[in-house]
Motif scaffolding. Structure first.
Motif, short mmCIF file in Angstrom:
data_model
loop_
_atom_site.label_atom_id
_atom_site.label_comp_id
_atom_site.label_asym_id
_atom_site.label_seq_id
_atom_site.Cartn_x
_atom_site.Cartn_y
_atom_site.Cartn_z
N MET A 167 11.56 3.02 -2.26
CA MET A 167 10.54 2.01 -2.16
C MET A 167 10.49 1.21 -3.44
O MET A 167 10.61 1.73 -4.52
CB MET A 167 9.18 2.67 -1.94
CG MET A 167 8.94 3.11 -0.54
SD MET A 167 7.27 3.74 -0.43
CE MET A 167 7.54 4.99 0.78
N ILE A 175 5.86 -3.36 -4.93
CA ILE A 175 5.07 -3.52 -3.72
C ILE A 175 3.84 -2.64 -3.84
O ILE A 175 3.96 -1.44 -4.04
CB ILE A 175 5.89 -3.14 -2.46
CG1 ILE A 175 7.13 -4.03 -2.34
CG2 ILE A 175 5.03 -3.24 -1.22
CD1 ILE A 175 8.07 -3.63 -1.22
N ASP A 219 0.59 -0.26 -3.17
CA ASP A 219 0.49 0.94 -2.35
C ASP A 219 -0.59 0.74 -1.28
O ASP A 219 -1.74 1.09 -1.49
CB ASP A 219 0.14 2.13 -3.26
CG ASP A 219 0.10 3.43 -2.48
OD1 ASP A 219 0.78 3.52 -1.44
OD2 ASP A 219 -0.61 4.36 -2.91
N ARG A 235 5.24 -1.96 4.89
CA ARG A 235 6.16 -1.83 3.75
C ARG A 235 7.62 -1.91 4.21
O ARG A 235 8.45 -2.56 3.57
CB ARG A 235 5.89 -0.50 3.03
CG ARG A 235 6.77 -0.27 1.82
CD ARG A 235 6.43 1.04 1.16
NE ARG A 235 5.03 1.11 0.80
CZ ARG A 235 4.53 0.65 -0.35
NH1 ARG A 235 5.33 0.12 -1.24
NH2 ARG A 235 3.25 0.75 -0.61
#
Length: 118
Positions: A1, A5, A7, A52
């Motif tokens: 990940m 980005i 959470d 995501r």
């Protein structure tokens, strides 16, 4: 990940534009071209909500199309090839994904509860 980005579970299209540098109309076009892969859910107000995994794929497409010079058709083929090369997820990896999703959901709920208390 990608660590850049935030959470959280869902991202509005404006947030995805900010995170990826891809304009909203391009994202909507990519949805039509890569519909099986990029599938934002729609809120009750018909607003797109990206996950995501959608953002990860958008960043991958951005790299394929803009940096590596693939065409849309070439990027589709590359994604299909990559997907077929990867092993089928095992029950253990599916359980890990479910656990991760539950952790994200719990985190969002805790954050929401804190906001409501204030």
């Amino acid at each position: 990940m990608d660590k850049s980005i935030p959470d959280k579970l869902y991202f509005k299209i404006g947030e995805v534009v900010s995170l990826t540098g891809i304009k909203a109309h391009v994202l909507r076009y990519w949805e039509s071209e890569f519909g099986a892969d990029i599938r934002p859910v729609k809120s009750s107000g018909r607003q797109r909500l990206y996950r995501r995994q959608d953002i990860d794929l958008i960043l991958q497409l951005k790299d394929l199309l803009y940096r590596q010079g693939y065409t849309i058709a070439g990027a589709k083929k590359k994604l299909r090839t990559k997907a077929s090369d990867e092993d089928t997820p095992t029950q253990a990896s599916e359980a890990e994904q479910s656990t991760e999703l539950l952790k994200e959901l719990r985190s969002d709920l805790v954050r929401l509860r804190k906001m409501l208390k204030n």
